[in-house]
Design a protein around this motif. Structure first.
Motif, PDB file in Angstrom:
ATOM      1  N   VAL A  18     -13.901   6.609   8.388  1.00  0.00           N
ATOM      2  CA  VAL A  18     -15.009   6.334   7.471  1.00  0.00           C
ATOM      3  C   VAL A  18     -15.322   7.568   6.634  1.00  0.00           C
ATOM      4  N   GLY A  19     -15.267   8.745   7.249  1.00  0.00           N
ATOM      5  CA  GLY A  19     -15.471   9.975   6.484  1.00  0.00           C
ATOM      6  C   GLY A  19     -14.454  10.123   5.377  1.00  0.00           C
ATOM      7  N   ALA A  20     -13.188   9.841   5.696  1.00  0.00           N
ATOM      8  CA  ALA A  20     -12.128   9.937   4.684  1.00  0.00           C
ATOM      9  C   ALA A  20     -12.335   8.909   3.574  1.00  0.00           C
ATOM     10  N   ALA A  21     -12.769   7.714   3.955  1.00  0.00           N
ATOM     11  CA  ALA A  21     -12.995   6.666   2.953  1.00  0.00           C
ATOM     12  C   ALA A  21     -14.106   7.059   1.989  1.00  0.00           C
ATOM     13  N   ILE A  22     -15.171   7.633   2.520  1.00  0.00           N
ATOM     14  CA  ILE A  22     -16.295   8.043   1.671  1.00  0.00           C
ATOM     15  C   ILE A  22     -15.870   9.169   0.734  1.00  0.00           C
ATOM     16  N   LEU A  23     -15.098  10.120   1.241  1.00  0.00           N
ATOM     17  CA  LEU A  23     -14.603  11.212   0.394  1.00  0.00           C
ATOM     18  C   LEU A  23     -13.686  10.669  -0.698  1.00  0.00           C
ATOM     19  N   ALA A  26     -15.640   9.034  -3.372  1.00  0.00           N
ATOM     20  CA  ALA A  26     -16.333  10.038  -4.189  1.00  0.00           C
ATOM     21  C   ALA A  26     -15.386  10.717  -5.175  1.00  0.00           C
ATOM     22  N   LYS A  27     -14.094  10.771  -4.815  1.00  0.00           N
ATOM     23  CA  LYS A  27     -13.110  11.411  -5.688  1.00  0.00           C
ATOM     24  C   LYS A  27     -12.509  10.433  -6.699  1.00  0.00           C
ATOM     25  N   GLY A  28     -13.014   9.215  -6.719  1.00  0.00           N
ATOM     26  CA  GLY A  28     -12.602   8.283  -7.764  1.00  0.00           C
ATOM     27  C   GLY A  28     -11.502   7.321  -7.402  1.00  0.00           C
ATOM     28  N   PHE A  29     -11.118   7.262  -6.148  1.00  0.00           N
ATOM     29  CA  PHE A  29     -10.078   6.322  -5.737  1.00  0.00           C
ATOM     30  C   PHE A  29     -10.656   4.935  -5.487  1.00  0.00           C
ATOM     31  N   GLU A  46     -22.406   2.083   6.632  1.00  0.00           N
ATOM     32  CA  GLU A  46     -22.021   3.177   5.729  1.00  0.00           C
ATOM     33  C   GLU A  46     -21.032   2.703   4.672  1.00  0.00           C
ATOM     34  N   LEU A  47     -20.044   1.933   5.097  1.00  0.00           N
ATOM     35  CA  LEU A  47     -19.048   1.439   4.146  1.00  0.00           C
ATOM     36  C   LEU A  47     -19.707   0.538   3.099  1.00  0.00           C
ATOM     37  N   ALA A 138     -15.147  20.881  12.841  1.00  0.00           N
ATOM     38  CA  ALA A 138     -14.750  19.524  12.455  1.00  0.00           C
ATOM     39  C   ALA A 138     -13.433  19.192  13.145  1.00  0.00           C
ATOM     40  N   GLY A 139     -12.792  18.116  12.696  1.00  0.00           N
ATOM     41  CA  GLY A 139     -11.588  17.656  13.376  1.00  0.00           C
ATOM     42  C   GLY A 139     -11.979  16.726  14.493  1.00  0.00           C
ATOM     43  N   ASN A 140     -11.624  17.081  15.715  1.00  0.00           N
ATOM     44  CA  ASN A 140     -11.949  16.238  16.870  1.00  0.00           C
ATOM     45  C   ASN A 140     -13.341  16.484  17.407  1.00  0.00           C
ATOM     46  N   VAL A 141     -14.111  17.335  16.780  1.00  0.00           N
ATOM     47  CA  VAL A 141     -15.472  17.615  17.241  1.00  0.00           C
ATOM     48  C   VAL A 141     -16.437  17.449  16.074  1.00  0.00           C
ATOM     49  N   GLY A 142     -17.648  17.032  16.382  1.00  0.00           N
ATOM     50  CA  GLY A 142     -18.666  16.929  15.340  1.00  0.00           C
ATOM     51  C   GLY A 142     -18.372  15.821  14.347  1.00  0.00           C
ATOM     52  N   VAL A 143     -18.903  15.966  13.153  1.00  0.00           N
ATOM     53  CA  VAL A 143     -18.655  14.980  12.100  1.00  0.00           C
ATOM     54  C   VAL A 143     -17.268  15.223  11.515  1.00  0.00           C
ATOM     55  N   SER A 144     -16.767  14.244  10.776  1.00  0.00           N
ATOM     56  CA  SER A 144     -15.403  14.358  10.257  1.00  0.00           C
ATOM     57  C   SER A 144     -15.294  15.492   9.238  1.00  0.00           C
ATOM     58  N   PHE A 145     -14.102  16.047   9.154  1.00  0.00           N
ATOM     59  CA  PHE A 145     -13.817  17.118   8.199  1.00  0.00           C
ATOM     60  C   PHE A 145     -14.083  16.642   6.781  1.00  0.00           C
ATOM     61  N   ALA A 146     -13.754  15.374   6.500  1.00  0.00           N
ATOM     62  CA  ALA A 146     -13.945  14.837   5.146  1.00  0.00           C
ATOM     63  C   ALA A 146     -15.415  14.857   4.741  1.00  0.00           C
TER      64      ALA A 146
END
Length: 447
Positions: A18-23, A26-29, A46-47, A138-146
């Protein structure tokens, strides 16, 4: 709008997907999210909020195969029919870390290894934060890197990376790459071949140059084998518990001290984390701190006042003199070896779950020395019972944390320890290792 790759499909609607999708949105994809399972309500919300279309309970292959790029959950193996179809269509799926790294100029500190990743990630983050750097985990801990990248949260990111994520990373470059160890884990995904698994871990050094740093465990036999097969362009900073000549950091057995880059020395008795594996983790954090310019006084203080992460050798409570320890994050033999090695009292060991090709033989000496009783917490405990029936007189089976804690309380005496260190994955009885650890803690607190 990115004209080269306009359509992105994200496979898997967990935190990273979901983090990657939101990023990406935001980048226009144009973004579409597809999950074979059921998406959690908060992620659906969120989606919908970001007007990102999604599906659950299966995949619409025509829509997936129309994607210019696919970002996939690391839990989906590349050997699966789904991924094979996508690759046959000319698209090589990537992970969310690979995608998000394109959109940040922050310094990236990437950490991998079979064991100790989470503790070390938290410890490195603690050292950098105490050194007043703008840093996030980020990564496997916390919120997504994206999500972090989208919000431009930091100048430094400490990323915990699994071999599954590294498999799907191609252009990513770590400014500081850290390899803690390579021991048997997830071998079911690597055809029971530790060399194949090790190659996945070594992808942590991909694309590094002489301007970057590679911190690694000089004592690890599998890392030594991999280093013979890989060209390392980065500056090397090995750490060791036996060799005092390495350039990164080392432990002096006689003096019970660690030395970091020959500039910082401190007694292991001053380290917040105990046990030999945590000496290694502290060395890594200290080396990283020095590489990013943190004062040695700050590093020393950080290594002294760190609080361990949840579910990793976590003290839960002492009930009538019996100590309960939650080590639910120990999902393989090596992690449990470290846990047992650090036990100083007679131990009732709670073990079991989904076996990942475990060889329990290497635990036998520690079990003989430290364990007075075994409580199996899993649906199939036959392999555990067979491995330890000749060395431990009392072995009981249960499928409930409440029952496991109850047995532990009965079998232990004052000044004994009840240790949950499963050496197995959790998915037979629990949602994940956090769920297993939390249920164990709740049961202890209900005594």
């Amino acid at each position: 709008m990115n004209k080269e790759k306009e359509n992105i499909v994200v496979l898997g609607a967990g935190e990273s997907g979901v983090g990657a999708a939101i990023l990406a949105k935001a980048k226009g994809f144009d973004v579409f999210v597809s999950d074979a399972g059921i998406i959690k309500p908060n992620f659906k919300d969120e989606l919908n909020e970001h007007a990102i279309p999604w599906e659950e309970g299966g995949h619409t292959m025509s829509r997936i195969l129309n994607a210019d790029e696919v970002i996939k959950s690391p839990g989906i193996p590349n050997s699966s029919e789904l991924i094979q179809q996508i690759r046959a269509n000319g698209v090589i799926p990537i992970c969310d870390i690979e995608f998000a790294a394109r959109y940040t100029n922050a310094k990236l500190i990437a950490i991998t290894g079979s064991n100790g990743k989470t503790t070390t990630t938290h410890l490195v983050h603690h050292v950098l934060k105490a050194g007043e750097l703008a840093v996030e985990m980020a990564g496997n801990v916390g919120v997504s890197f994206a999500r972090c990248v989208l919000e431009n949260r930091a100048d430094f990111y400490v990323l915990e990376l699994s071999s599954f994520q590294l498999e799907d990373m191609y252009d990513f470059k770590a400014d500081i790459a850290i390899l803690l160890n390579i021991t048997p884990d997830h071998l079911d995904r690597y055809n029971d071949n530790i060399l194949t698994y090790g190659r996945a871990k070594m992808r942590i050094i991909n694309n590094q140059s002489i301007a970057d740093a590679f911190i690694y465990n000089a004592d690890d036999e599998q890392i030594k084998i991999q280093l013979e097969k890989h060209v390392v362009h980065a500056k090397r900073f090995p750490f060791s518990l036996t060799n005092t000549q390495v350039e990164g950091g080392f432990y002096k057995e006689e003096e019970k001290t660690i030395s970091i880059k020959n500039k910082l020395t401190m007694s292991i008795h001053d380290l917040a984390l105990k046990g030999k594996h945590n000496v290694q983790n502290s060395l890594v954090a200290g080396i990283t701190g020095k590489l990013v310019g943190i004062r040695k006084e700050s590093i020393r203080e950080s290594l002294s006042d760190f609080t361990n992460v949840e579910h990793r050798l976590e003290f839960v409570a002492k009930v009538n003199g019996i100590e309960f320890i939650n080590d639910s994050k120990a999902t393989n033999i090596n992690a449990t070896w470290f846990a047992l090695e650090s036990m100083n009292n007679p131990t009732v060991w709670v073990v079991g779950g989904v076996d990942k090709g475990n060889d329990y033989e290497e635990l036998l000496p520690l079990v003989q020395e430290k364990v007075k009783a075994i409580i199996c917490l899993g649906k199939d405990n036959s392999k555990i019972i067979e491995a330890f029936a000749d060395v431990v007189d009392t072995i009981v089976e249960t499928q409930s944390p409440v029952d496991a804690v109850g047995y532990g309380y009965q079998l232990a005496k004052k000044d004994d320890t009840v240790l949950l260190s499963p050496a197995c994955a959790s998915f037979d009885l629990f949602e994940n290792y956090e769920d297993r650890g939390q249920q164990f803690k709740n049961a202890v607190r209900s005594l």
